[in-house]
Design an enzyme around this catalytic site. Structure first.
Site, short mmCIF file in Angstrom:
data_model
loop_
_atom_site.label_atom_id
_atom_site.label_comp_id
_atom_site.label_asym_id
_atom_site.label_seq_id
_atom_site.Cartn_x
_atom_site.Cartn_y
_atom_site.Cartn_z
N CYS A 168 -54.60 6.55 -24.32
CA CYS A 168 -55.14 7.88 -24.56
C CYS A 168 -56.39 8.13 -23.71
O CYS A 168 -57.13 7.21 -23.36
CB CYS A 168 -55.47 8.12 -26.02
SG CYS A 168 -54.03 8.09 -27.11
N GLY A 169 -56.59 9.38 -23.36
CA GLY A 169 -57.74 9.77 -22.57
C GLY A 169 -58.48 10.91 -23.23
O GLY A 169 -57.87 11.78 -23.85
#
Length: 295
Positions: free
Chosen positions: A2-3
């Site tokens: 995830c970012g």
């Protein structure tokens, strides 16, 4: 994986470019979360009005909801989402009317916040909702690689459980089931199995109890088990918190024009003046917050 990305503008001259800058940051973070994405933008608001961000299936006739809701409601469509604006005093009536309409859900509410999320590559999601054309003072975004729940629009971030408030999260909480039961006894109704929704609801509840955002984030260090990086958006700014171990990557940059957050430095590399910015890794278990009223 995830970012996460976040951008808080100090310089008013950059506000018309907020969406363009945030869109580029999301695009760079595509590799950290290619299955879905979302963002919240804090743009223009009108005192005494509330924006309800709605979601439905592709091709839904959102304009018809103006008559369903009544009370002078107006609506702006953006693909599978739309922003319905009503008098704040009529919000409860508007929500009651929307509850009678099958296939329409409210994903966010606030005087200034608009929230969009969908399944797909982050850059495609950004283009779908024309993020590059949006303006505002600040915004946050998320690119998701699902590990603990299905790849759905419901499971995408941000999660909004309070007025003009939303959260994006990178990590995993180990005690979210127990915390969910506590929140449900307090009246919260979860829409997904995502632990990030519980984190958002926990912070919202703490703030409803009179805690500031900073205090609510401090409380989460005691009450939330697991590893996490949170970025929380509010009407006045955004806050950042990493767990005491800080095993998830995070970097911040600050100039006279903005404060930016990214899961990796490359998300910040295209920002103006980044070569002379103060760049640092946020410390574990330390609350950071920037407020437009103090900027």
């Amino acid at each position: 994986m995830c970012g996460i990305v976040g951008l808080f503008l100090k310089d008013k001259s950059l506000e018309p470019k907020l969406g363009e800058m945030l869109s580029e940051m999301l695009d760079v973070m595509c590799g950290r979360g290619p299955d879905s994405a979302g963002f919240a933008v804090y743009g223009a608001g009108e005192k005494g009005k509330v924006k309800l961000t709605l979601r439905a299936v592709e091709g839904y006739d959102f304009k018809a909801l103006e008559k369903v809701v009544g009370n002078g409601a107006s609506i702006v469509e953006r693909s599978t989402h739309a922003v319905l604006t009503v008098d704040a005093a009529k919000e409860a009536e508007a929500r009651a009317a929307l509850a009678t309409v099958e296939g329409v859900s409210v994903v966010g509410a606030g005087e200034r916040m608009e929230l969009y999320k969908e399944v797909g590559l982050p850059i495609d999601v950004a283009r779908r909702f024309k993020l590059e054309q949006m303006s505002g003072t600040h915004g946050i975004g998320h690119t998701r690689m699902a590990t603990e729940s299905a790849v759905t629009t419901n499971g995408a971030h941000p999660f909004s459980t309070g007025t003009d408030q939303c959260l994006v999260h990178n990590g995993s909480l180990s005690n979210h089931r127990g915390l969910r039961r506590v929140l449900e006894r307090q009246g919260f109704k979860a829409e997904t199995d995502n632990d990030s929704e519980i984190a958002a609801a926990y912070i919202s509840q703490r703030m409803k109890d009179g805690r500031s955002l900073g205090e609510a984030l401090e409380d989460s260090l005691d009450d939330l088990d697991g590893f996490y990086t949170f970025v929380v958006g509010t009407e006045t700014g955004f806050g950042v918190l990493r767990d005491p171990i800080a095993c998830k990557p995070a970097v911040m940059a600050e100039t006279d024009q903005y404060v930016a957050f990214g899961s990796e430095y490359r998300a910040l590399a295209g920002l103006p003046g980044i070569e002379t910015a103060k760049v640092w890794e946020p410390e574990p278990a330390k609350v950071y917050f920037w407020d437009r009223k103090a900027a």
